[in-house]
Design an enzyme around this catalytic site. Structure first.
Site, PDB file in Angstrom:
ATOM      1  CE  LYS A 266      -3.091   2.836   3.009  1.00  0.00           C
ATOM      2  NZ  LYS A 266      -3.829   2.840   4.459  1.00  0.00           N
ATOM      3  CG  ASP A 271      -5.147   8.427   4.373  1.00  0.00           C
ATOM      4  OD1 ASP A 271      -6.042   9.054   3.677  1.00  0.00           O
ATOM      5  OD2 ASP A 271      -5.378   7.597   5.225  1.00  0.00           O
ATOM      6  CE  LYS A 278      -5.799   9.335   7.727  1.00  0.00           C
ATOM      7  NZ  LYS A 278      -6.453   8.169   8.749  1.00  0.00           N
ATOM      8  CG  ASP A 289      -1.726   5.521   4.896  1.00  0.00           C
ATOM      9  OD1 ASP A 289      -1.397   4.335   5.585  1.00  0.00           O
ATOM     10  OD2 ASP A 289      -2.775   5.869   4.566  1.00  0.00           O
ATOM     11  CG  ASP A 348      -9.116   7.850   6.712  1.00  0.00           C
ATOM     12  OD1 ASP A 348      -8.261   7.742   6.092  1.00  0.00           O
ATOM     13  OD2 ASP A 348      -9.089   7.889   8.113  1.00  0.00           O
ATOM     14  CD  GLU A 350      -6.489   5.489   2.717  1.00  0.00           C
ATOM     15  OE1 GLU A 350      -5.425   5.254   3.127  1.00  0.00           O
ATOM     16  OE2 GLU A 350      -7.383   5.900   3.466  1.00  0.00           O
ATOM     17  NE  ARG A 352     -10.590  -1.015   4.140  1.00  0.00           N
ATOM     18  CZ  ARG A 352     -11.346  -0.983   5.298  1.00  0.00           C
ATOM     19  NH1 ARG A 352     -12.550  -1.721   5.613  1.00  0.00           N
ATOM     20  NH2 ARG A 352     -10.366  -0.572   6.537  1.00  0.00           N
TER      21      ARG A 352
END
Length: 507
Positions: A266, A271, A278, A289, A348, A350, A352
């Site tokens: 990933k 993010d 967030k 991230d 959020d 995201e 996956r």
């Protein structure tokens, strides 16, 4: 810093500092006993003085002893036998390295007689010592105007006895290769989001392919991903001016037609959470991230350096998640590359969304195994804290192999269940599935989501949200976690190949 293995008698070694171990209650290790003899009782004298007992973590520096070539002898406490688990061994190594660092030494020779760890395996002890020492001397200064002072330490020698030397040499080569991968992963993780963009990650991969003949790189841009139907991955970067990338790094060390082991990372380079923004506190840490991506890039670099006789492919799904005017909104429905549709209930969740399309893409490699690595869920930190990475898998023996590799590499994972019962939490009235499953079992439902895209091959998922970086104070920064675990898993796969070939020739 240059690592080497020495088999010489400790008292004759030319080094600025010799390090030797003493067990709890002043029990001398074999090397300490030998040095005590040649120095006319200097170590026993130290113990009898009451200044040093051999307790775990104790240190005492003796200087200019008669009978020693080295001007300094650092005596370190190994503690009791039951205090030599990896945690204590790690602290011991850190303590030694802090002292070396303070003294600004150019060379050091460490003779611990295999007593510092409760694993008697000299390969493992030597490799961990190499990896940990390298990690202790890592410094981030890329975005500082004042660069770190160059490392004073040039020679780091590990003293072994004759029958361990061959194992020690291979441990050293592997250890240095893995340490280089860990450092590469840490560096990528630590870089800020304005430098480390999806394009930067792609350029980094291309630079690796320049460095190693065994690596080939292909980068898919948004247009190519669009053609492939990767609308889930593309939905994540829509709000950002930074274009998303799918980066494929192929290592070919095995036979041409041999199924590759695939690592998927990933790579969310920053993010914000997107429209599901967030909270502001600590949001700077969302530059981390992409640590999953960093670890698969680091791992394939290590594999290339070790020249393992297998095929490995690393795939990085890279995007920046921003709340721009084009951004995906909660409730939007996208069609994944697999044809399944997803209702994006929370922008959020995201990671996956980029991984699922990458996991469909890798079917084309007909992989022997697929392992994805992601800073996926805050829930994983609640479940396992900062010591274990979460492990979920659709294949018992793959999960077992990864757990074993993590134990051996001292980079541990812990399993969570991937039962069908959890799948229902992803039900949606408006698409084939939602991208979140509610408050309970967040790490598991995230893996359940991914499992719907991995039916064609043995797959495991590593959630490194709790292990990929440290949040606090001086230690704040990327850890490079999972590079060691992945490398160990791949070393194990390479050994299986070599064993079966040896048996084949034997027959």
């Amino acid at each position: 810093m240059f690592f080497e293995i020495l088999g010489d008698a400790a008292e004759k070694i030319t080094t600025e500092c010799l390090v030797v171990g003493v067990e709890a209650e002043g029990k001398l290790s074999p090397t300490a006993a030998k040095l005590d003899e040649v120095t006319q009782g200097a170590i026993k004298g130290l113990i009898n003085s009451g200044d040093f007992s051999g307790a775990a973590g104790d240190q005492h520096l003796l200087r200019n002893l008669p009978g020693l070539t080295s001007p300094r002898l650092l005596v370190v406490g190994l503690g009791k036998p039951d205090e030599r688990k990896d945690r204590h061994y790690r602290k011991l190594v850190k303590g030694i390295n802090q002292t070396i660092s303070k003294l600004k030494l150019k060379s050091v020779a460490v003779a611990l007689d295999g007593l510092a760890s409760d694993h008697s395996d000299p390969y493992r002890q030597t490799r961990l010592l190499t990896e940990w020492t390298s990690a202790d001397f890592y410094q981030y200064d890329t975005t500082k105007s004042k660069k770190a002072d160059p490392l004073a330490l040039e020679q780091y020698a590990i003293v072994l006895n004759d029958e361990e030397i061959e194992l020690g040499e291979s441990a050293l080569l592997d250890g240095v290769a893995i340490a280089n991968g860990v450092n590469a992963a840490r560096e990528l993780g630590n870089l800020p989001g304005n430098i480390c963009t999806p394009t930067y990650l792609a350029d980094k991969a291309k630079a690796l392919a320049e460095e190693f003949d065994s690596l080939k790189v292909k980068v898919l841009d948004e247009e190519k991903m669009e053609k492939l139907g990767m609308h889930s991955l593309l939905s994540v970067g829509r709000g950002s001016a930074q274009p998303s990338k799918l980066i494929i790094i192929e290592y070919r060390g095995g036979k041409k037609d041999e199924a590759p082991h695939v690592l998927v990372g990933k790579g969310i380079t920053f993010d914000t959470g997107g429209i599901s923004l967030k909270p502001g506190a600590g949001m700077d840490e969302m530059k981390f991230d992409m640590c999953g991506a960093a670890s698969v890039i680091g791992a394939i670099e290590s594999v290339a350096e070790m020249q393992l006789p297998i095929n490995v492919t690393a795939v990085v799904a890279a995007a920046e998640n921003m709340p721009g005017s084009q951004a995906t909104k909660p409730g939007d429905v996208v069609t994944t590359m697999s044809g399944q549709t997803v209702e994006i209930l929370n922008t959020d969740a995201e990671g996956r969304l980029v991984l699922c399309d990458a996991l469909t893409y890798v079917e084309r490699f007909k992989p022997a195994s697929v392992i994805d690595v992601a800073t996926l869920t805050g829930a994983c930190i609640i479940a396992l804290g900062h010591h274990a990475s979460g492990l979920l898998s659709n294949n018992e023996s793959l999960a077992e192999s990864l757990l074993k590799a993590g134990d051996y590499a001292s980079d541990r994972a812990w399993p969570l269940p991937l039962w069908d019962e959890y799948q229902e939490l992803l039900d949606s009235n408006f698409a084939d599935m939602g991208n979140i499953g509610g408050r309970s079992a967040g790490t598991i439902t995230a893996a359940c989501f991914l499992s719907r895209f991995t039916k064609q091959y043995p797959w495991a998922h590593l959630d490194i949200a709790g292990t990929a970086w440290n949040s606090a104070g001086k230690e704040k920064g990327a850890t490079g976690r999972c590079v060691s675990l992945l490398c160990q898993y791949l070393i194990d796969q390479a050994e299986l190949v070599e064993t079966s070939e040896a048996e084949h020739h034997h027959h």
